[in-house]
Design a protein around this motif. Structure first.
Motif, short mmCIF file in Angstrom:
data_model
loop_
_atom_site.label_atom_id
_atom_site.label_comp_id
_atom_site.label_asym_id
_atom_site.label_seq_id
_atom_site.Cartn_x
_atom_site.Cartn_y
_atom_site.Cartn_z
N GLU A 66 78.77 5.91 20.48
CA GLU A 66 78.12 6.32 21.73
C GLU A 66 77.00 7.33 21.48
O GLU A 66 75.99 7.34 22.18
N ILE A 67 77.18 8.17 20.46
CA ILE A 67 76.18 9.20 20.18
C ILE A 67 74.81 8.58 19.97
O ILE A 67 73.80 9.06 20.50
N THR A 68 74.75 7.50 19.18
CA THR A 68 73.45 6.89 18.87
C THR A 68 72.76 6.38 20.14
O THR A 68 71.55 6.52 20.30
N GLY A 69 73.55 5.80 21.06
CA GLY A 69 72.95 5.32 22.30
C GLY A 69 72.43 6.46 23.17
O GLY A 69 71.35 6.36 23.76
N VAL A 70 73.19 7.56 23.24
CA VAL A 70 72.76 8.71 24.03
C VAL A 70 71.50 9.34 23.43
O VAL A 70 70.59 9.75 24.16
N VAL A 71 71.42 9.38 22.11
CA VAL A 71 70.24 9.95 21.46
C VAL A 71 69.00 9.12 21.78
O VAL A 71 67.94 9.66 22.12
N ALA A 81 70.20 15.39 24.88
CA ALA A 81 71.28 14.45 24.60
C ALA A 81 72.60 15.18 24.76
O ALA A 81 72.86 16.16 24.05
N GLU A 82 73.41 14.76 25.71
CA GLU A 82 74.69 15.40 25.96
C GLU A 82 75.80 14.37 25.91
O GLU A 82 75.69 13.30 26.54
N VAL A 83 76.85 14.65 25.16
CA VAL A 83 77.93 13.69 25.03
C VAL A 83 79.22 14.44 24.71
O VAL A 83 79.20 15.49 24.06
N ARG A 84 80.33 13.92 25.22
CA ARG A 84 81.64 14.48 24.89
C ARG A 84 82.24 13.69 23.75
O ARG A 84 82.20 12.45 23.76
N ILE A 85 82.83 14.41 22.79
CA ILE A 85 83.29 13.79 21.56
C ILE A 85 84.73 14.20 21.31
O ILE A 85 85.08 15.38 21.44
#
Length: 444
Positions: A66-71, A81-85
């Motif tokens: 998911e990180i790559t898509g959010v970036v 770019a904000e994401v919960r991991i």
């Protein structure tokens, strides 16, 4: 802190706030973290540089993807770019949930990203509270993943533009569902309405055939390829005063306009409108962006398939004959039904040929294969067979000559004897309307 004392370092402040710093350079494939970020990742609390593989091993695999898509989304929109991991421990259990915020930059020549950001532990709210209901929890994440899988499967199975639009209109997004959807296409220098859901007939007429240089969100999205998010009527009115009066009477509170991009080309826009306010958080934008990409691919596939079907069915129809309307003593009818699937074109044909003797030849045949080449050979063979029949030959002689003709054209083109040569089957009936007698010859 007394006046005149030196300010603490940024690292000291962040450490006091339990916030770590990290730097990710995709060109080098390295992730550098400070002591606090290392602790949050389940490592000893000291600065360290990790490879991407080592970093990935600390995180839930779904979250890493998911990180790559959010970036990419953040770079495209010029936002954070904000994401919960979910950080995993050695036995595969969730150690903690952290929030990552970063500002990515993109090098178009090397096609690499560089990110500098913060990492902070997320404290899950008490169940049953308002915060718990609004938080992006693991349950919401699982619901979103399930929704995207179902939506992707349904859109992939849609075989026509109408089916794609029907699927899009029935999508119920987890946590926030639009009550109005519009798919815009492009025709020349104007917007078109490909489909809509949640509006009365005629409601969208003012937006159809709108010039692309109009101060309207969907037109801007098509021009720039960038999404537009409007969280309130006031924001819509301030940014698009010229077209706000057209949108105002729908009574919506928030809008998302996203590009429909396929094969690197923006082919239209998708509007999702909400009757209640939507903040369009990074998670919500990620869901909308993913749906827009799937929708664009589905519409592209459906459009190509419809064009192909129209072309091949037209080709097949052009090769089929017109029946002689009236023949004394006979009534003739024919129906041609493709088997479905593939190109729906091939070597099948039928024909009705008036003969010099006053009799009628009825023909049904099939050149091997269901492709364009089979259809091409069928067309040539049908014309040759009509010519031999018109010369007055008997049925067996007509088929013998047609067989030599087929052998000649396939060998003359140098086809590979094992893979390219085609055979044909044919039933040729010479009917005498006066006596009712049939003379029949078969080949193949």
């Amino acid at each position: 802190m007394r006046t005149g004392e030196p300010l603490p370092s940024v690292g000291d402040v962040l450490a006091a706030l339990a916030t770590g710093l990290w730097h990710w350079d995709t060109a080098a494939g390295l992730v550098t973290v400070d002591a606090e970020a290392a602790r949050l990742l389940g490592l000893p609390a000291e600065p360290v540089t990790l490879t991407e593989a080592q970093t990935r091993a600390r995180l839930h695999p779904v979250d890493w993807n998911e990180i790559t898509g959010v970036v990419r989304l953040a770079v495209a929109e010029g936002t954070l770019a904000e994401v919960r991991i979910r950080v995993m421990d050695a036995d595969g259990s969730i150690l903690r949930v952290v929030r990552s915020r970063s500002k990515p930059s993109f090098d178009p020549e090397r096609r690499t990203y560089e990110l500098i950001g913060t990492l902070q532990e997320v404290t899950e709210p008490t169940p049953g509270t308002a915060a718990a209901r609004s938080a992006v929890t693991g349950d919401w994440r699982r619901s979103r993943e399930a929704f995207l899988l179902d939506a992707g499967r349904a859109l992939a199975e849609a075989r026509s533009t109408a089916e794609v639009l029907r699927v899009a209109g029935g999508l119920s997004m987890p946590g926030f569902s639009p009550d109005g959807l519009v798919v815009y296409g492009v025709e020349g220098d104007r917007l078109t309405i490909t489909g809509q859901h949640g509006h009365h007939p005629g409601d969208m007429n003012p937006f159809s055939h709108m010039p692309l240089d109009t101060d309207y969100p969907a037109a801007e999205v098509v021009r720039t390829g960038q999404a537009v998010y409007l969280s309130s009527p006031e924001e819509y009115r301030d940014r698009y005063p010229a077209t706000w009066p057209l949108a105002r009477h729908f009574g919506r509170s928030s809008w998302a306009f996203l590009p429909l991009t396929a094969a690197g080309r923006t082919r239209g826009a998708w509007m999702a409108a909400f009757t209640y306010p939507v903040a369009f958080t990074p998670d919500e934008r990620a869901v909308l962006t993913t749906v827009a990409r799937m929708l664009a691919q589905a519409l592209s596939r459906a459009g190509a398939a419809e064009s192909e079907r129209e072309l091949t069915e037209g080709l097949q129809r052009s090769m089929l004959p017109s029946l002689v309307p009236e023949i004394p003593g006979m009534r003739v009818a024919a129906r041609y039904i493709p088997t479905g699937g593939g190109l729906q074109v091939g070597g099948d044909w039928y024909d009705m040929i008036p003969l010099p003797s006053g009799r009628i030849a009825l023909v049904i045949g099939d050149v091997q294969g269901h492709d364009v080449r089979a259809a091409g050979l069928m067309g040539q063979l049908r014309i040759a067979l009509r010519a031999y029949a018109a010369e007055g030959h008997r049925p067996d002689a007509v088929l013998s000559r047609a067989s030599r003709f087929l052998h000649g054209i396939t060998h003359a083109r140098g086809y590979d004897a094992l893979t390219d040569l085609r055979f044909a089957t044919c039933l040729y009936v010479e009917a005498d309307p006066a006596t009712g007698m049939l003379e029949i010859a078969r080949a193949g």
